[in-house]
Each structure stands twice: as C-alpha cells, then as structure tokens.
Design a protein around this motif. Structure first.
Motif, PDB file in Angstrom:
ATOM      1  N   LEU A   1      78.876 -30.120   9.383  1.00 49.36           N
ATOM      2  CA  LEU A   1      79.275 -29.891  10.769  1.00 49.36           C
ATOM      3  C   LEU A   1      78.145 -30.373  11.675  1.00 49.36           C
ATOM      4  O   LEU A   1      77.008 -29.925  11.552  1.00 49.36           O
TER       5      LEU A   1
ATOM      6  N   ARG B   1      91.057 -27.469  15.682  1.00 49.40           N
ATOM      7  CA  ARG B   1      91.368 -26.822  14.404  1.00 49.40           C
ATOM      8  C   ARG B   1      90.526 -27.449  13.292  1.00 49.40           C
ATOM      9  O   ARG B   1      89.922 -26.753  12.478  1.00 49.40           O
ATOM     10  N   TRP B   2      90.478 -28.790  13.282  1.00 49.68           N
ATOM     11  CA  TRP B   2      89.690 -29.461  12.261  1.00 49.68           C
ATOM     12  C   TRP B   2      88.221 -29.058  12.345  1.00 49.68           C
ATOM     13  O   TRP B   2      87.559 -28.828  11.352  1.00 49.68           O
ATOM     14  N   ARG B   3      87.767 -28.990  13.581  1.00 42.69           N
ATOM     15  CA  ARG B   3      86.343 -28.661  13.753  1.00 42.69           C
ATOM     16  C   ARG B   3      86.055 -27.240  13.279  1.00 42.69           C
ATOM     17  O   ARG B   3      84.988 -26.954  12.741  1.00 42.69           O
ATOM     18  N   SER B   4      87.023 -26.358  13.489  1.00 41.51           N
ATOM     19  CA  SER B   4      86.812 -24.982  13.043  1.00 41.51           C
ATOM     20  C   SER B   4      86.710 -24.918  11.518  1.00 41.51           C
ATOM     21  O   SER B   4      86.156 -23.983  10.958  1.00 41.51           O
ATOM     22  N   TYR B   5      87.269 -25.912  10.853  1.00 38.64           N
ATOM     23  CA  TYR B   5      87.153 -25.992   9.391  1.00 38.64           C
ATOM     24  C   TYR B   5      85.856 -26.683   8.977  1.00 38.64           C
ATOM     25  O   TYR B   5      85.586 -26.818   7.789  1.00 38.64           O
ATOM     26  N   GLY B   6      85.114 -27.189   9.983  1.00 35.96           N
ATOM     27  CA  GLY B   6      83.824 -27.799   9.673  1.00 35.96           C
ATOM     28  C   GLY B   6      83.842 -29.307   9.556  1.00 35.96           C
ATOM     29  O   GLY B   6      82.860 -29.912   9.136  1.00 35.96           O
ATOM     30  N   TYR B   7      84.924 -29.941   9.933  1.00 33.64           N
ATOM     31  CA  TYR B   7      84.987 -31.399   9.830  1.00 33.64           C
ATOM     32  C   TYR B   7      84.327 -32.037  11.047  1.00 33.64           C
ATOM     33  O   TYR B   7      84.376 -31.528  12.159  1.00 33.64           O
TER      34      TYR B   7
ATOM     35  N   GLU C   1      96.249 -36.427  10.432  1.00 34.37           N
ATOM     36  CA  GLU C   1      96.140 -35.218   9.616  1.00 34.37           C
ATOM     37  C   GLU C   1      95.796 -35.592   8.176  1.00 34.37           C
ATOM     38  O   GLU C   1      94.928 -34.998   7.547  1.00 34.37           O
TER      39      GLU C   1
ATOM     40  N   GLU D   1      92.471 -34.770   5.946  1.00 36.28           N
ATOM     41  CA  GLU D   1      92.540 -34.151   4.617  1.00 36.28           C
ATOM     42  C   GLU D   1      91.658 -34.910   3.638  1.00 36.28           C
ATOM     43  O   GLU D   1      90.959 -34.320   2.813  1.00 36.28           O
TER      44      GLU D   1
ATOM     45  N   ALA E   1      88.162 -34.083   4.235  1.00 35.46           N
ATOM     46  CA  ALA E   1      87.800 -32.754   3.759  1.00 35.46           C
ATOM     47  C   ALA E   1      87.239 -32.797   2.347  1.00 35.46           C
ATOM     48  O   ALA E   1      86.337 -32.040   2.002  1.00 35.46           O
TER      49      ALA E   1
ATOM     50  N   GLU F   1      83.431 -33.073   1.920  1.00 39.42           N
ATOM     51  CA  GLU F   1      82.543 -31.972   2.286  1.00 39.42           C
ATOM     52  C   GLU F   1      81.566 -32.388   3.384  1.00 39.42           C
ATOM     53  O   GLU F   1      80.356 -32.461   3.203  1.00 39.42           O
TER      54      GLU F   1
END
Lengths: 273, 429
Positions: A121, A39-45, A108, A112, A115, A118
């Motif tokens: 990826l 999930r985190w990776r899908s957000y680009g982390y 988590e 955050e 995040a 910025e």
C-alpha cells in the motif's frame, strides 16, 4: 511502480460551464470509478483514480503517471479518451476505452490479477475534489425518480441550492414540464444533428432557470436584467454551434496540447531557410 | 449630432464574463434592437469598443448615428472590477482574506498590474493553499487600467481585455498565469487556453459572435436555373487531385459539355509573405500577425473569384475546382481551430453540386510529396494529419464522396466519372 494502476478519465469538455450543468451521466461514471478505487484501496491495492479535474493536458497527465493506466470514459468522452490514449503512447500498458460498464468489469479483473502480486500500500490518497457524488441513499436531489444526487465539492458547488430535481434532456427533446425548483442537464447534440431544437430547448431551459416564465407561458419582462441575460446567450451559443459546424473543438485541441504558439513553432521548423 | 434622445446600449458581457459567468450580472441594462433613426450611445470599456465597431457597420446606410464610447464614462463591470465598486472585493491576497471571501460569498477579483510583481506574488501565495483560494473563487485578470486610472496600451483586440497580457507584461507572464489559473480554476483551464489561443491569433470571438459569423454561412448567390454544375476535388497535398481533375475534365468534354478548371486556393501566391509572417511569429512573438496568413489566402481566393471565375460561371456547363472553399476551412481548423471570418468572406463561392475527397493516409501523402522539389510550410506530418481529419469531418457534414486515394487510380477515376456524368445528366447528388 510496475504494479501501480491509475484509472484515468479525460476531463469533461464544457463550452458553457456557467450556463449549463455538467454531464450527469459522466458524473455517475466518476462516482462508480471512485467507489471502486476506494474499495480496492481499502484492500491494500495500489490503485488510483485521476478524474481529469486538475486542468492538465493529456501529455502532462501522461508525464506524471507512474505504472500502468486504464483509460475510462463515457460515451461523450470518446474524443478526450482518444487524445489521452495517444498521449500515453505505445510504451505504457493501458486498457482500451469502450463501453464504460465493460471497461469497469475488465478493470475489476485487472485488479484481481494485481491482488495475486501482494502489492504494498503506497499510502497516497487521490484528490477527488470536483467530482459529483451520485449515491443511492435518500437526499435532497432526485433525477427522474431513480438515482439520487448529492454534491460534494468543486464544480458541484455551482449547483443552485434551490434545485430539487434534474431532468436529462437530449437533442430534439421538447422542454420538459418543470416546477420552479427543477433544472435540466443538457446532452449536446451530435455533429450531424440539427442544433435548432437543442438551441430552442436551451433557451427554454434558461428561461426556466432564470425564473422567467410566468402564468400563461409569457416572459417576465419586468425584470430587465434577466431579459438581458437571455439575449446575451445568442452570441455565445452561436459561437459554440459555429465550432460544431466545422467540426472544430477548441477544448479538445487544448487538451491535446495544440496551442497556437506550439503550432507556430512546428511551422517555423518546417520553413527551409 | 441628432437632437433626439440618445439610445443607450450597454454591451453584453464578453470573454472575461464567459470565463467568470458570475460577473455577468454586474453589467448594466441592455437594449439590442437598433432604432430606425436617432443616436446610439455605447458604453465605454473594452466590450464597448467591440460593440461600437459592430454597430458602426450594422448602422451603415441607416439614419442612425453611433457615438464613440469614450464620451460616456466608465460603467462596464470591467471598470468596476478595477475600481472595486459595488459588491466586488479587492483585498490583500492572504489566507485570511480568502477565508473571509468564502464566509461572505463575495466576488473577489485580483487585477494584475503591469510593471509590478503582482503575478509572481499571487502565484507564491496561492501555491501555499490552492484549495482555500479555489473555494474563495478568486478571479485573477490582467488590468488594462492602472490604479491611477491610466490606461495600459496593448495591441490586443479590446474584447480580450483581462484574458491575456499584452506587451506591457514580460513574455513569461503567460506561462506564470497559466499555472496560477490552473491552481485556482482547474475545471476551466482548457476554456481559458482556447480563449487565449484565439486572442493570440487576433480573432475576436466576441465581435464575430455579435456579427453572427458563427452561424452557417450560406453562399451569397443561390444556385439558379441555368447555372453550371459546380464540382470540386479536395484532398491533402499528395492525394492526386490534379490528375483526377484532368481526367474528369477530359471526360466531361467528351460528353459535349463546356468545361473549365479553376484553382481558387493558390499554393504559390504570397508564399514568401506567409513564410515571412510565420518567421516573425516565432517564439510566441508578434502573434497578432498570425491571422494575416489566413486572411491573405482567403482574400486571394475572393480576388480570384471576381477576376477569373465569375465570368466562367456564366458561360460554362461545368466548372471544376482543384480544391474548393473547404480547403480554406480545413486550413483554419489546422492553424487555430476556427476561422469564422474566412467562412463569411468565402460565401461568394457557389454551393458545390459535388465534392470528391481523395483521402490518403498522412504517411503515404508524405511519401508522395517527398518526390517534389520544394515543400510548403504545411507539408509536414502534423499539419497534413490535421488537414486530413478536418476534411474528413467536413466531408461527413457536407456529404462529400470520399475516395480512398491509395486505391488504383483507374478505380477512383471510374467512380468519379460515372458519378459526374450522372450529375451532368441532371441526376441528384
């Protein structure tokens, strides 16, 4: 690489991998971590998971890591997690081990905070082969009527195809009533527990796994090859219990990099010519 | 030789099948109970030799005759693996063969022959697509028989056959095999390395298991009425054991008891021999000698028991020990993680009534040792730390009274004296 975070788990130490199922509690934890990381990776982390499935020692794992690390382990992973934390050393930032739910919650929060930086990826995809996937969608496996189990690759492939239900059995538990298409996952007793009930449970489960029980509870002795396998459990299970008796854990030792040639070298250095 | 029909025994699968359990069902049928009389035949092969050794001991004094395994040909699965019998597949190591093995779900083994480039070639091929060969569950092992049937001579204990290379392979074969095995079976790497550790240490887990040495060793001589109080003081070097033993002895004598002190773990004895053995094992060479260090120490304690201790146990009210058998166990854990042989050997010593463990942090112990003229091979940070943790673990299991050795001496002395005096009055431990 400062903003890169790897969630790292010690491997599962299993003395008897051919005889007993892996720890399903741990498998659930791997799955939760994998879902979270994806999930985190899908957000680009830039977050990765190392589920301890590559056969690397703690020191080798620490050497390959880049950025910061978070050590995650279930209750039975505490020794491996301790070895891992020691190998990571003081210079690397990491989150301490503890209650898995708490650690995951802290992770988590950690992400955050990542995040806000910025992060770019990196594009890497972590290899999750060898992990069990335990999902909540209907499937062919059930565990105590709650979590549903399905297999992906690696060790999970060793789960016999005929297994339809898995019972979690703790030290001292009586063998559960099972149907032919059911199996157990063992929780190895703590070092202060009497291993006798566990051993008896193991034997009973092996009989079940090998389809040895017949009507009336007797053994199917008409199958000499199967009978032989039961007898052969004795030396090997006895060996594992012997290790526990003196609190020696060879698998942990190997994970910590304590192999004989290395120790030999340590002692040689200490001999004054 | 008996004219009765022989009783044929196929040994249970050993370490190679512990590593690859799917091979176990390939072994023949097994019977375990020894007949009251008659002849026992043992199957040939590495495990057969290990079983034969055990049977010879188990049948000592009975009417059973155990015949050498070499009389009965090759039927172990190890031999089948080399010969490729039954459903075991030997195929050229290629991606195509791997795909075929996956498709057919066959048992695919890879015997590595000494004097060949098998290992290097295998590593090169598997490295190209580890996932594929992993899925094919390729099982590499070190062959002890050449393709022509000629045996490869090594000094390895028989039951470790296939797990580690003997001296017929170059030294770097072990590290090459580590990487090959890691690529193929990453989930079993530590199990493999644990087995390798014991193989190199000359410990035969298979035979030890057959003999039941892993089960808890009870003292041979159960405590009888009238036997003395047995008290031990344990701890790593530099924890202050000797001072407390001397104080305890003085106190117990003042209570009117007949007391003696013994050291069963003698530091100086064979020190030169042990040091020399360690040197010979430098660089991973001659590791079969490694285990002799522990055996020498354990035998010295047993010798001491019969020469000096046995009579004192019969004539004293209290026998004090400066270190006890647990120091041997901790040394086994420290050196190679488990030593079932020493546990059995040391079972001549009586169960202690109380062990006082003087626990001292490793750094503090090193400081204290630093004042001594000479250090032993174990008096370094690493080994002291391992000994300390092993003793603490044993203390938890065997209910030692653990004392903080950094506390004031008088404080610990008082705790020990009060407890020992209570025990001497017949109080429960």
């Amino acid at each position: 690489m400062e903003n890169r975070l790897t969630v790292i788990m010690p491997p599962e130490f299993e003395y008897l991998p051919g005889l007993f199922l892996p720890d399903l509690d741990r498998a659930r934890l791997v799955h939760r971590a994998a879902v979270m990381v994806k999930r985190w990776r899908s957000y680009g982390y830039s977050v990765f998971l190392d589920a301890g499935v590559h056969g690397l020692t703690a020191a080798q794992t620490a050497k390959r890591l880049e950025g910061s690390a978070a050590v995650l382990g279930g209750p039975r992973d505490a020794p491996g997690a301790r070895i891992l934390v020691e190998a990571l050393g003081c210079g690397r930032p990491f989150l301490s081990t503890g209650d898995p739910a708490e650690v995951l919650g802290r992770l988590e929060k950690r992400v955050e905070s990542l995040a806000t930086m910025e992060l770019p990826l990196s594009g890497e995809v972590h290899d999750l082969s060898g992990a069990f996937l335990i999902g909540d969608s209907p499937g062919s496996f059930r565990s105590e009527g709650k979590a549903l189990v399905r297999t992906k690759t690696g060790r999970a492939a060793s789960l016999p195809a005929w297994v339809k239900k898995i019972h979690l059995v703790d030290a001292g538990d009586a063998p559960p009533e099972m149907k032919d298409d059911e199996l157990v996952a063992f929780v190895i007793p703590g070092k202060n527990d009497d291993p006798a009930p566990w051993l008896e449970t193991c034997r009973a489960m092996e009989r079940k796994k090998l389809r040895l029980t017949v009507e009336g509870g007797g053994l199917g002795l008409e199958r000499p090859a199967v009978r032989r396998l039961l007898e052969e459990l004795d030396p090997r299970v006895g060996m594992v219990l012997g290790f526990r008796e003196i609190c020696a854990d060879p698998l942990e030792e190997m994970y910590a990099g304590n192999s004989l040639p290395d120790r030999n070298a340590e002692l040689i250095e200490n001999i004054v010519p | 030789m008996s004219s009765k029909k022989p009783y044929f025994i196929v040994p249970p699968p050993g370490p190679l099948a512990w590593l690859y359990p799917e091979l176990a069902p390939l072994a023949g049928s097994t019977e375990w109970a020894l007949p009251a009389q008659g002849t026992v035949q043992v199957e040939d092969g590495p495990r057969g030799h290990a079983l034969w050794t055990w049977l010879r001991q188990a049948s000592r004094g009975s009417a059973v005759e155990v015949l050498e395994p070499s009389l009965f040909g090759d039927r172990c699965f190890e031999s089948r693996m080399v010969n490729g019998d039954d459903r075991i597949v030997h195929a050229e190591l290629t991606e195509r063969a791997a795909e075929e093995a996956v498709k057919r779900r066959s048992l695919w083994v890879l015997p590595l022959q000494p004097g060949s480039r098998d290992l290097e070639k295998a590593l090169s091929t598997v490295s190209r697509d580890p996932g594929l060969f992993r899925e094919a569950e390729l099982k590499p092992f070190f062959a002890t028989k050449l393709n022509g049937g000629q045996a490869v001579e090594t000094r390895l204990l028989p039951s470790w056959w296939g797990i580690v290379p003997g001296e017929a392979w170059p030294e770097e074969a072990r590290s090459l095999f580590h990487e090959l095995f890691r690529l193929l079976h990453p989930d079993k790497v530590f199990l493999y390395q644990a087995f390798e550790n014991y193989a190199l240490a000359g410990i035969d887990l298979y035979t030890e298991g057959l003999m039941g040495r892993f089960r808890k060793s009870s003292p041979l001589f159960a405590k009888k009425k009238g036997q003395p109080l047995v008290i031990g003081v344990c701890g790593t070097d530099g924890s202050g054991k000797s001072s407390h033993v001397a104080a305890l002895k003085e106190h117990l004598i003042s209570l009117g008891l007949k007391v003696c002190v013994h050291k069963i773990y003698r530091h100086g004895v064979f020190h030169d021999t042990v040091t020399d053995l360690t040197r010979q094992c430098a660089g991973g060479k001659n590791l079969h000698l490694w285990r002799l260090q522990r055996v020498i120490k354990a035998f010295d304690s047993v010798k001491y028991y019969y020469s000096s201790l046995e009579k004192d146990l019969a004539t004293h009210d209290v026998v004090l020990f400066d270190r006890y058998t647990f120091t041997h166990y901790a040394a086994g854990v420290g050196r190679y993680h488990h030593d079932p042989f020493a546990r059995e050997l040391l079972s001549v010593f009586p169960e202690p009534d109380r062990i006082y463990l003087l626990d001292v942090p490793t750094e503090e112990a090193l400081k204290r040792i630093g004042n001594r003229d000479e250090r032993t091979v174990d008096e370094n940070r690493y080994m002291l730390s391992r000994y300390r943790h092993a003793l603490l673990d044993l203390g938890e299991r065997h209910e030692f009274m653990v004392l903080d050795a950094t506390a004031p001496f008088e404080e610990n002395r008082r705790a020990i004296l009060d407890d020992a005096a209570r025990l001497a009055r017949g109080g429960a431990p």
